[in-house]
Design a protein around this motif. Sequence first.
Motif, short mmCIF file in Angstrom:
data_model
loop_
_atom_site.label_atom_id
_atom_site.label_comp_id
_atom_site.label_asym_id
_atom_site.label_seq_id
_atom_site.Cartn_x
_atom_site.Cartn_y
_atom_site.Cartn_z
N CYS A 1 -18.24 77.60 43.68
CA CYS A 1 -17.71 76.89 44.86
C CYS A 1 -16.25 77.24 45.15
O CYS A 1 -15.62 76.64 46.02
CB CYS A 1 -17.86 75.38 44.66
N GLY A 2 -15.70 78.19 44.41
CA GLY A 2 -14.32 78.62 44.65
C GLY A 2 -13.26 77.83 43.92
O GLY A 2 -12.07 78.07 44.12
N ASN A 3 -13.66 76.89 43.08
CA ASN A 3 -12.68 76.15 42.27
C ASN A 3 -12.23 77.08 41.14
O ASN A 3 -13.06 77.72 40.50
CB ASN A 3 -13.31 74.89 41.69
N SER A 4 -10.93 77.11 40.88
CA SER A 4 -10.48 78.01 39.83
C SER A 4 -9.40 77.38 38.97
O SER A 4 -8.73 76.42 39.36
CB SER A 4 -9.98 79.33 40.42
N THR A 5 -9.25 77.97 37.80
CA THR A 5 -8.22 77.58 36.85
C THR A 5 -7.83 78.84 36.08
O THR A 5 -8.52 79.86 36.17
CB THR A 5 -8.72 76.46 35.92
N THR A 6 -6.73 78.79 35.33
CA THR A 6 -6.26 79.98 34.62
C THR A 6 -5.87 79.65 33.19
O THR A 6 -5.61 78.50 32.84
CB THR A 6 -5.03 80.59 35.32
N ALA A 7 -5.80 80.70 32.39
CA ALA A 7 -5.21 80.67 31.04
C ALA A 7 -4.27 81.86 30.98
O ALA A 7 -4.57 82.93 31.53
CB ALA A 7 -6.29 80.76 29.97
N GLN A 8 -3.12 81.69 30.34
CA GLN A 8 -2.10 82.73 30.38
C GLN A 8 -1.56 83.01 28.99
O GLN A 8 -1.28 82.09 28.22
CB GLN A 8 -0.97 82.27 31.29
N GLY A 9 -1.43 84.30 28.66
CA GLY A 9 -0.84 84.74 27.40
C GLY A 9 0.35 85.64 27.67
O GLY A 9 0.40 86.32 28.69
N THR A 10 1.31 85.65 26.74
CA THR A 10 2.52 86.47 26.91
C THR A 10 2.66 87.41 25.72
O THR A 10 2.54 87.01 24.56
CB THR A 10 3.76 85.56 26.99
N PHE A 11 2.94 88.67 26.04
CA PHE A 11 3.16 89.70 25.03
C PHE A 11 4.57 90.25 25.24
O PHE A 11 4.90 90.75 26.31
CB PHE A 11 2.15 90.84 25.19
N THR A 12 5.41 90.13 24.20
CA THR A 12 6.77 90.65 24.26
C THR A 12 6.82 91.93 23.45
O THR A 12 6.46 91.94 22.27
CB THR A 12 7.77 89.63 23.69
N ILE A 13 7.25 93.01 24.09
CA ILE A 13 7.34 94.30 23.44
C ILE A 13 8.83 94.63 23.32
O ILE A 13 9.55 94.69 24.32
CB ILE A 13 6.62 95.40 24.27
N LEU A 14 9.29 94.80 22.08
CA LEU A 14 10.69 95.09 21.84
C LEU A 14 10.80 95.96 20.60
O LEU A 14 10.56 95.50 19.48
CB LEU A 14 11.50 93.80 21.66
N ASP A 15 11.14 97.22 20.81
CA ASP A 15 11.30 98.19 19.72
C ASP A 15 12.65 97.96 19.07
O ASP A 15 13.69 98.28 19.64
CB ASP A 15 11.19 99.61 20.28
N THR A 16 12.64 97.40 17.86
CA THR A 16 13.88 97.16 17.13
C THR A 16 13.99 98.04 15.89
O THR A 16 14.94 97.93 15.14
CB THR A 16 13.95 95.68 16.69
#
Length: 169
Positions: free
Chosen positions: A92-107
Amino acid sequence: VVPRTGTFTDECDNSSTVSQTITVEDTEAPIAPEAPAPIAVQCADDVPAAGVLTADDNCSGTITGIPTDVRTDGDCPNSFVITRTWTFTDECGNSTTAQGTFTILDTELPISNIELPNLDLDCAADLTAQINAWDQQNITDLTNTAFDNCGSVTVTSDLNVDNLENGCS
């Protein structure tokens, strides 16, 4: 929309009719799974592929999320953040989301397995030529033996023969 009609008849054949319209409307969004925990990695190649996430919906059952990535660049090729969003949309067009974060840092520093020697050069007229020849040969060797966890290494030399203190008299 489901129409329903009921007819009521008594013992004397008197009757009446009642109509009812039932409207079914899904206005509830799917229930998204818990978002993946933030992840920090050293190199772009270490970012995991988008996994399959599913949501539960009251009318459509199990819905598979569609992942999209948004990249926010940092100061160098291995310094950025990926925000990955899975979108779950029911019939029916109802939506929701899930979100993930990836941090890339070459140290991690690049490494080389060559140890640079101290040079003891005799005082000679061609001191500059000797140092430049040594520098060119060894910079080539360093380029072939320097490694970085996230990619290639650029090797440069800061040897400046004009600044050498020459003890020759």
